[in-house]
Design a protein around this motif. Structure first.
Motif, short mmCIF file in Angstrom:
data_model
loop_
_atom_site.label_atom_id
_atom_site.label_comp_id
_atom_site.label_asym_id
_atom_site.label_seq_id
_atom_site.Cartn_x
_atom_site.Cartn_y
_atom_site.Cartn_z
N PRO A 27 22.22 -105.97 -53.96
CA PRO A 27 22.05 -104.72 -52.74
C PRO A 27 23.75 -104.39 -53.04
O PRO A 27 24.01 -103.16 -52.30
CB PRO A 27 22.03 -105.31 -51.72
CG PRO A 27 21.15 -106.45 -52.74
CD PRO A 27 21.44 -107.08 -54.02
N LEU A 28 24.90 -105.30 -53.29
CA LEU A 28 26.17 -104.63 -53.14
C LEU A 28 26.35 -103.63 -53.48
O LEU A 28 27.05 -102.81 -53.72
CB LEU A 28 26.59 -106.32 -53.21
CG LEU A 28 28.83 -105.52 -52.63
CD1 LEU A 28 28.55 -105.05 -51.42
CD2 LEU A 28 29.25 -107.32 -52.73
N GLU A 30 24.70 -101.47 -56.08
CA GLU A 30 24.16 -100.15 -54.93
C GLU A 30 24.98 -99.79 -53.90
O GLU A 30 25.00 -98.79 -53.94
CB GLU A 30 22.03 -99.86 -55.27
CG GLU A 30 22.13 -98.86 -54.03
CD GLU A 30 20.41 -98.57 -55.00
OE1 GLU A 30 19.39 -98.42 -54.47
OE2 GLU A 30 20.18 -99.96 -54.23
N GLN A 31 25.31 -100.47 -52.69
CA GLN A 31 25.78 -100.37 -51.49
C GLN A 31 27.15 -99.54 -51.45
O GLN A 31 27.54 -98.71 -51.61
CB GLN A 31 25.97 -100.81 -50.32
CG GLN A 31 25.90 -100.83 -49.63
CD GLN A 31 25.91 -101.63 -48.75
OE1 GLN A 31 25.87 -102.53 -48.11
NE2 GLN A 31 26.78 -101.24 -46.89
N LEU A 32 27.84 -100.09 -52.28
CA LEU A 32 29.14 -99.59 -53.43
C LEU A 32 29.24 -98.76 -53.61
O LEU A 32 30.34 -97.88 -53.53
CB LEU A 32 29.66 -100.90 -54.15
CG LEU A 32 31.03 -101.90 -53.13
CD1 LEU A 32 30.23 -103.06 -54.16
CD2 LEU A 32 31.79 -101.51 -52.64
N ALA A 33 28.10 -98.12 -54.97
CA ALA A 33 28.12 -97.42 -56.52
C ALA A 33 27.71 -96.19 -54.67
O ALA A 33 28.66 -94.98 -54.52
CB ALA A 33 27.39 -97.54 -57.05
N LEU A 34 27.09 -96.10 -54.24
CA LEU A 34 26.34 -94.66 -53.86
C LEU A 34 27.77 -94.50 -51.95
O LEU A 34 27.83 -92.95 -52.15
CB LEU A 34 24.91 -95.16 -53.02
CG LEU A 34 23.86 -94.70 -53.94
CD1 LEU A 34 23.09 -95.83 -53.21
CD2 LEU A 34 23.80 -93.75 -54.51
N THR A 35 28.23 -95.51 -51.89
CA THR A 35 28.96 -95.73 -50.32
C THR A 35 30.64 -95.01 -51.47
O THR A 35 30.69 -93.51 -50.63
CB THR A 35 29.70 -96.74 -49.92
OG1 THR A 35 28.40 -97.07 -49.34
CG2 THR A 35 30.32 -96.47 -48.80
N ILE A 36 30.65 -95.13 -52.68
CA ILE A 36 32.17 -94.71 -52.95
C ILE A 36 31.44 -92.77 -53.67
O ILE A 36 32.32 -91.81 -53.27
CB ILE A 36 32.22 -94.97 -54.15
CG1 ILE A 36 33.07 -96.42 -54.05
CG2 ILE A 36 33.83 -94.26 -55.44
CD1 ILE A 36 33.41 -97.41 -54.98
N GLY A 37 30.27 -92.24 -54.02
CA GLY A 37 29.84 -91.71 -54.23
C GLY A 37 29.20 -91.70 -55.56
O GLY A 37 29.40 -90.65 -56.70
N ILE A 38 28.51 -92.52 -56.23
CA ILE A 38 28.16 -92.28 -57.58
C ILE A 38 26.65 -92.67 -57.63
O ILE A 38 26.19 -93.64 -57.15
CB ILE A 38 28.68 -93.16 -58.61
CG1 ILE A 38 30.61 -93.15 -58.66
CG2 ILE A 38 28.14 -93.42 -59.73
CD1 ILE A 38 30.94 -91.53 -59.12
#
Length: 204
Positions: A27-28, A30-38
């Motif tokens: 979960p972390l 995906e959340q990190l990637a999407l929030t950073i913008g990837i």
């Protein structure tokens, strides 16, 4: 420059470094990637996301915020983001990490040869920027380079553009700013640049 070729891979590398010792990785991740913008599936940058339009320092804060929301203290979060995100994103690129969509060197040669003062204004840090320009063979044609960590503020703040114009001896009203993100165009407008030119090759 092919943004995804360089920066998407680096961002996902930073994400893996951040979650390496975390108990709940998926979960972390995906959340990190999407929030950073990837997008972690396509491995492509999301338009107008922090990694596309923000500075390295801003992306570090974004990553730290995700870690904080996952239960870490703010001190732990910022230290971890600084250690992993900043070190990876600010790293001087290898030649194999840099790719242009089109041959840009002949264009720079022609413009510089015609007496046009060329400059680069970027939200990337100086070390990685200079490395990228060297790999593309463009450094010799530039009259100035202003980066986000030079102390003039990151786009869409106008300090960097105004400083660049002054440093190359060109009135801001005679500056044509070429950009691939909305933030570039906003910066040009706010600084009263003579012309703002949008290109469609960027991730934004």
């Amino acid at each position: 420059i092919d943004f995804d070729f360089t920066w998407s891979n680096r961002c996902l590398e930073a994400v893996e470094a951040l979650i390496a010792e975390k108990p709940s990785r998926e979960p972390l991740r995906e959340q990190l990637a999407l929030t950073i913008g990837i997008d972690p599936v396509s491995r492509r940058a999301l338009p107008e996301s922090p990694i596309v339009v923000g500075s390295v320092a801003e992306t570090v804060i974004v990553a730290a915020t995700v870690l904080y929301q996952s239960g870490e203290t703010w001190t732990e979060s910022t230290l971890s983001a600084e250690r992993h995100v900043r070190s990876i994103l600010a790293r001087v690129p290898e030649p194999a990490e840099v790719r242009a969509f089109e041959p840009v060197k002949p264009l720079f040669q022609t413009l510089a040869g015609a007496g046009v003062a060329l400059g680069v204004l970027t939200n990337d840090d100086r070390a990685s920027t200079l490395g990228t320009l060297d790999h593309l063979g463009l450094s010799r044609y530039l009259s100035g380079v202003v980066c986000a960590d030079d102390g003039h503020g990151a786009k869409p703040e106008i300090g960097g553009l105004l400083h660049l114009a002054r440093s190359v001896g060109v009135d801001i009203g005679r500056v044509a700013m070429v950009g691939d993100a909305i933030g570039d165009l906003v910066t040009a407008k706010r600084a009263n640049a003579g012309l703002a030119i949008a290109v469609l090759s960027g991730a934004a």
